[in-house]
Design a protein around this motif. Structure first.
Motif, PDB file in Angstrom:
ATOM      1  N   CYS A   1      28.838  41.470  39.341  1.00  0.00           N
ATOM      2  CA  CYS A   1      30.301  41.577  39.419  1.00  0.00           C
ATOM      3  C   CYS A   1      30.956  40.208  39.248  1.00  0.00           C
ATOM      4  N   LEU A   2      30.373  39.185  39.843  1.00  0.00           N
ATOM      5  CA  LEU A   2      30.955  37.850  39.737  1.00  0.00           C
ATOM      6  C   LEU A   2      30.797  37.273  38.334  1.00  0.00           C
TER       7      LEU A   2
ATOM      8  N   CYS B   1      34.295  43.858  40.512  1.00  0.00           N
ATOM      9  CA  CYS B   1      34.658  43.386  39.166  1.00  0.00           C
ATOM     10  C   CYS B   1      36.040  42.737  39.177  1.00  0.00           C
ATOM     11  N   PHE B   2      36.931  43.293  39.967  1.00  0.00           N
ATOM     12  CA  PHE B   2      38.296  42.779  40.075  1.00  0.00           C
ATOM     13  C   PHE B   2      38.295  41.329  40.566  1.00  0.00           C
TER      14      PHE B   2
ATOM     15  N   ILE C   1      38.205  35.224  39.767  1.00  0.00           N
ATOM     16  CA  ILE C   1      37.625  33.886  39.842  1.00  0.00           C
ATOM     17  C   ILE C   1      37.685  33.212  38.475  1.00  0.00           C
ATOM     18  N   GLY C   2      37.419  33.986  37.434  1.00  0.00           N
ATOM     19  CA  GLY C   2      37.511  33.444  36.078  1.00  0.00           C
ATOM     20  C   GLY C   2      38.933  33.066  35.709  1.00  0.00           C
TER      21      GLY C   2
ATOM     22  N   ALA D   1      41.483  38.500  45.452  1.00  0.00           N
ATOM     23  CA  ALA D   1      41.653  38.652  44.005  1.00  0.00           C
ATOM     24  C   ALA D   1      43.112  38.513  43.599  1.00  0.00           C
ATOM     25  N   VAL D   2      44.005  39.143  44.328  1.00  0.00           N
ATOM     26  CA  VAL D   2      45.437  39.082  43.998  1.00  0.00           C
ATOM     27  C   VAL D   2      45.941  37.645  44.108  1.00  0.00           C
ATOM     28  N   VAL D   3      45.520  36.939  45.148  1.00  0.00           N
ATOM     29  CA  VAL D   3      45.958  35.543  45.331  1.00  0.00           C
ATOM     30  C   VAL D   3      45.445  34.667  44.193  1.00  0.00           C
TER      31      VAL D   3
END
Length: 398
Positions: free
Chosen positions: A209-210, A289-290, A295-296, A379-381
């Motif tokens: 996932c990462l 996955c989100f 992170i990317g 993820a949102v941040v």
């Protein structure tokens, strides 16, 4: 425009061999090799199995203990696996670790090679037998005491204990010993799999996932005019950057989620037990996955770094986080939880693997829900900060 960019990104991703390898092929190969290496270790070493014991009997007429041992070795859930042999053969089998103990029925004596849980169980069995044997002897004495000065013609003690008479008493003895055995039989504390080696497979999902961050690195590079030619074209386009971001991000999320579902189906087919909460598992993969893509996004938004450097950073981050979630050595995550629990609460890989564990072991959704909420917030941040960084970029010329 959104649909066109969405479909266009899917086509590019399907044709991208590098992303497909790191997010699908590599995890599947790793999972296959791991399962071949220790997929059945838990069943072979960790779960309770009947105890192999050698039985040495010289005087066949005294077989009360033999009767009990036969009963305890009978059935599918037998406590013992009994093999009768001579004393010399028994000692040799014990030295070769073919049996875990030797029981001498003539003297009601036990010999073991070393202290262990199974040795304690065998000792308890013999101890219980001695107690009930003593009780039966007392009963026999009371029943054969002379009355009125005349001796009773009752049966002899040897015959009484041998099983040729008094079978009901010996059956009662075995039944009582079987009741004591309930302390040692396998009893599941949860309906899910308690296989500790599944943590490795949970960590593989976390790593996969990462690795989705590799795709979002490319997406962010295509939004920056000073990084790629595609970025130049998009910056002079009248279409809003936000439309590009949402369309491409949605396409990447869909592709990587499908890849994780394929991995999940494959691992389930080869024998990895993930439990039966399929919908919750799918949600875990989706959120995993989100946050991988997020992170990317944050790393890709750093315009001063070359794309190769960004890829190296996200791979390093993903591997370190995965290792801390038990990818390489089982127990690292537990040690972190004992000493620095905040790391596990912030590490997405640990949250993903912990979500799988919680779904498989816990009956409620408290831990699972907490992990999903934390990953979603993270993820949102990260995405919000990444988009703000890109939007603040200004170019003197394109």
């Amino acid at each position: 425009m959104f649909i066109r960019d969405f479909l266009y990104t899917i086509k590019i991703m399907v044709r991208g061999r590098v992303s497909i390898f790191w997010t699908l092929v590599f995890p599947l190969l790793l999972a296959t090799f791991m399962y071949m290496a220790f997929g059945n270790i838990y069943e072979q070493d960790e779960m309770f199995r009947n105890i192999k014991v050698a039985v040495v009997t010289e005087d066949e007429s005294i077989n009360g203990l033999n009767y009990m041992l036969d009963a305890l070795s009978d059935g599918d859930d037998a406590l013992l696996s009994v093999t009768r042999m001579s004393e010399s053969d028994a000692e040799m089998s014990l030295a070769d670790e073919e049996v875990e103990g030797i029981i001498y029925t003539d003297y009601v004596r036990l010999t073991v090679a070393e202290s262990s849980v199974n040795a304690s169980i065998l000792e308890t069995v013999l101890s219980e037998y001695k107690q009930y044997e003593h009780a039966l002897k007392d009963i026999y004495k009371e029943g054969t005491e002379p009355k009125g000065g005349m001796a009773s013609d009752g049966i002899g003690l040897q015959q009484y204990m041998s099983g040729t008479s008094g079978v009901d008493d010996m059956s009662d003895l075995v039944e009582k010993l079987s009741e004591q055995r309930s302390y040692y039989t396998e009893k599941a504390s949860t309906e899910g799999s308690q296989n500790v080696y599944n943590n490795y497979f949970y960590a593989i999902f976390a790593m996969s996932c990462l690795f989705a961050s590799l795709s979002s690195i490319e997406m962010m590079s295509n939004l920056q005019a000073n990084v790629s030619a595609t970025g130049k074209r998009k910056n002079v386009s009248p279409q809003r950057k936000m439309t590009f971001v949402l369309a491409e991000f949605a396409a990447l999320l869909l592709i990587h989620f499908v890849v994780e579902v394929i991995s999940f189906i494959y691992m389930s087919c080869i024998g990895v037990d993930f439990g039966d909460r399929v919908w919750e598992i799918l949600l875990t993969l989706f959120v995993g996955c989100f946050i991988g893509l997020a992170i990317g996004v944050i790393v890709g938004a750093i315009s001063k770094l070359a794309e190769g450097t960004k890829i190296g950073i996200v791979i390093g981050i993903s591997m370190v986080m995965s290792i801390l979630s038990d990818l390489c050595i089982n127990g690292i995550k537990y040690e972190i939880q004992q000493h620095v629990p905040i790391i596990n609460k912030l590490n997405p890989a640990a949250l993903i693997s912990d979500s799988f564990y919680a779904l498989n072991v816990y009956s409620d959704h408290q831990v699972f829900t907490e992990n999903i909420v934390i990953m979603t917030i993270e993820a949102v941040v990260l995405i919000a900060v990444g988009i703000l960084m890109v939007r603040r970029n200004r170019y003197a010329s394109v």
